[in-house]
Design a protein around this motif. Structure first.
Motif, mmCIF file in Angstrom:
data_model
loop_
_atom_site.group_PDB
_atom_site.id
_atom_site.type_symbol
_atom_site.label_atom_id
_atom_site.label_comp_id
_atom_site.label_asym_id
_atom_site.label_seq_id
_atom_site.Cartn_x
_atom_site.Cartn_y
_atom_site.Cartn_z
ATOM 1 N N TYR A 59 70.371 30.034 67.477
ATOM 2 C CA TYR A 59 70.723 30.155 66.067
ATOM 3 C C TYR A 59 70.313 28.895 65.296
ATOM 4 N N LEU A 60 70.631 27.717 65.846
ATOM 5 C CA LEU A 60 70.258 26.467 65.184
ATOM 6 C C LEU A 60 68.749 26.377 64.986
ATOM 7 N N LEU A 61 68.008 26.730 66.008
ATOM 8 C CA LEU A 61 66.553 26.648 65.911
ATOM 9 C C LEU A 61 66.024 27.593 64.837
ATOM 10 N N LYS A 62 66.592 28.785 64.754
ATOM 11 C CA LYS A 62 66.181 29.731 63.703
ATOM 12 C C LYS A 62 66.451 29.147 62.323
ATOM 13 N N GLN A 63 67.638 28.576 62.134
ATOM 14 C CA GLN A 63 67.975 28.017 60.829
ATOM 15 C C GLN A 63 67.063 26.839 60.484
ATOM 16 N N LEU A 64 66.802 25.970 61.442
ATOM 17 C CA LEU A 64 65.912 24.838 61.202
ATOM 18 C C LEU A 64 64.515 25.316 60.800
ATOM 19 N N ASN A 65 64.010 26.313 61.518
ATOM 20 C CA ASN A 65 62.688 26.848 61.185
ATOM 21 C C ASN A 65 62.690 27.527 59.821
ATOM 22 N N SER A 69 60.456 26.256 56.662
ATOM 23 C CA SER A 69 59.448 27.147 56.065
ATOM 24 C C SER A 69 59.781 27.555 54.631
ATOM 25 N N GLY A 70 61.027 27.308 54.220
ATOM 26 C CA GLY A 70 61.449 27.733 52.887
ATOM 27 C C GLY A 70 62.057 29.112 52.854
ATOM 28 N N THR A 71 62.162 29.764 54.010
ATOM 29 C CA THR A 71 62.794 31.076 54.086
ATOM 30 C C THR A 71 64.267 30.984 53.731
ATOM 31 N N ARG A 72 64.892 29.872 54.099
ATOM 32 C CA ARG A 72 66.272 29.596 53.699
ATOM 33 C C ARG A 72 66.275 28.341 52.838
ATOM 34 N N MET A 73 66.743 28.489 51.632
ATOM 35 C CA MET A 73 66.750 27.364 50.695
ATOM 36 C C MET A 73 68.072 26.599 50.795
ATOM 37 N N VAL A 74 67.982 25.339 51.180
ATOM 38 C CA VAL A 74 69.138 24.440 51.227
ATOM 39 C C VAL A 74 68.709 23.170 50.499
ATOM 40 N N GLU A 168 71.826 35.152 47.362
ATOM 41 C CA GLU A 168 71.244 33.811 47.255
ATOM 42 C C GLU A 168 70.810 33.284 48.618
ATOM 43 N N ARG A 169 71.425 33.782 49.663
ATOM 44 C CA ARG A 169 70.988 33.492 51.026
ATOM 45 C C ARG A 169 70.559 34.814 51.625
ATOM 46 N N ASP A 170 69.335 34.848 52.160
ATOM 47 C CA ASP A 170 68.788 36.134 52.584
ATOM 48 C C ASP A 170 68.011 36.065 53.900
ATOM 49 N N ASN A 171 68.412 35.139 54.773
ATOM 50 C CA ASN A 171 67.703 35.051 56.054
ATOM 51 C C ASN A 171 68.501 35.690 57.193
ATOM 52 N N MET A 176 72.130 42.352 57.121
ATOM 53 C CA MET A 176 73.460 42.654 57.659
ATOM 54 C C MET A 176 74.567 41.858 56.971
ATOM 55 N N MET A 177 74.415 40.540 56.867
ATOM 56 C CA MET A 177 75.466 39.736 56.251
ATOM 57 C C MET A 177 75.535 39.951 54.740
ATOM 58 N N ARG A 178 74.390 40.162 54.113
ATOM 59 C CA ARG A 178 74.405 40.434 52.675
ATOM 60 C C ARG A 178 75.174 41.720 52.381
ATOM 61 N N ASP A 179 74.931 42.725 53.191
ATOM 62 C CA ASP A 179 75.595 44.017 52.998
ATOM 63 C C ASP A 179 77.103 43.899 53.193
ATOM 64 N N LEU A 180 77.517 43.226 54.269
ATOM 65 C CA LEU A 180 78.946 43.108 54.560
ATOM 66 C C LEU A 180 79.661 42.211 53.553
ATOM 67 N N ALA A 181 79.075 41.070 53.252
ATOM 68 C CA ALA A 181 79.725 40.122 52.338
ATOM 69 C C ALA A 181 79.888 40.709 50.940
ATOM 70 N N ALA A 182 78.921 41.499 50.512
ATOM 71 C CA ALA A 182 78.981 42.083 49.174
ATOM 72 C C ALA A 182 80.129 43.075 49.028
ATOM 73 N N ARG A 183 80.642 43.581 50.137
ATOM 74 C CA ARG A 183 81.743 44.549 50.096
ATOM 75 C C ARG A 183 83.111 43.882 50.122
ATOM 76 N N LEU A 184 83.142 42.586 50.401
ATOM 77 C CA LEU A 184 84.418 41.880 50.485
ATOM 78 C C LEU A 184 84.823 41.320 49.128
ATOM 79 N N SER A 185 86.116 41.319 48.871
ATOM 80 C CA SER A 185 86.632 40.700 47.648
ATOM 81 C C SER A 185 86.668 39.189 47.831
#
Length: 200
Positions: A59-65, A69-74, A168-171, A176-185
């Motif tokens: 997971y860490l390696l994916k986030q670092l990559n 690459s700019g796929t995840r903006m931090v 705003e985060r889409d990696n 999956m996380m975008r779909d679930l988080a959008a349903r939570l209050s």
């Protein structure tokens, strides 16, 4: 449908894709600049900077990559990884994965709702239990690159869920996380974020 999607993604993750083996000892020397935000052992003391200690290596390696690459903006990470090689990133991931996370404590008034969402999801909103991908004690599934959340700062988790909810985060795999988080209050996001801070 959510259970089918999760099962498929876990299966894909378990077969995995080979990546360079990281060297934790070499990684330590490459994390000096990281310590300013994440601390020397990856247990950041500021709630908006994630704890990296004990996080899954894949997971860490994916986030670092993704950040490189700019796929995840931090914004705070802009340019920090530009000159690092694939091996450097693998070594850094291995170093933080080898460390032990320091647990936090959940706000007592958020535990009941947070635990309910973590263990059972929110059925009437189609939100699957968090345990499906992150495990009962929040250790994640590293072979599938699903992160460990045990002991993570509530502030960081809440911010991440809100970013997923707003797109705003889409990696995340298959939205999956975008779909679930959008349903939570907001209250549900706050509760589950507090819950994981003390989860172990």
């Amino acid at each position: 449908m959510n259970k089918l999607l999760i099962s498929l993604l876990v299966s894909i993750g378990l077969t995995g894709v080979a990546h360079a083996a990281g060297d934790a000892a070499a990684g330590q020397a490459k994390t000096a600049v990281c310590a300013a935000c994440h601390s020397g052992d990856g247990n950041s003391v500021v709630g908006n900077f994630p704890k990296l200690a004990g996080q899954g290596e894949k997971y860490l390696l994916k986030q670092l990559n993704d950040i490189k690459s700019g796929t995840r903006m931090v914004p705070e990470m802009t340019g920090m990884l530009t000159n690092l090689s694939d091996q450097d990133l693998a070594d850094i991931a291995a170093f933080y994965a080898s460390k032990k996370v320091q647990l936090g404590q959940a706000a007592a008034d958020q535990v009941e709702l947070g635990q309910k969402i973590w263990r059972a999801g929110v059925a009437d909103k189609g939100v699957a239990a968090c345990t499906a991908c992150h495990g009962p004690t929040g250790q994640g599934i590293d072979s599938a690159a699903y992160p460990s959340l045990s002991g993570q700062h509530a502030q960081y988790v809440e911010s991440s869920l809100n970013k997923f909810a707003k797109g705003e985060r889409d990696n995340d795999p298959a939205n999956m996380m975008r779909d679930l988080a959008a349903r939570l209050s907001e209250a549900e996001i706050k509760a589950v974020s507090q819950y994981v801070q003390g989860l172990h």
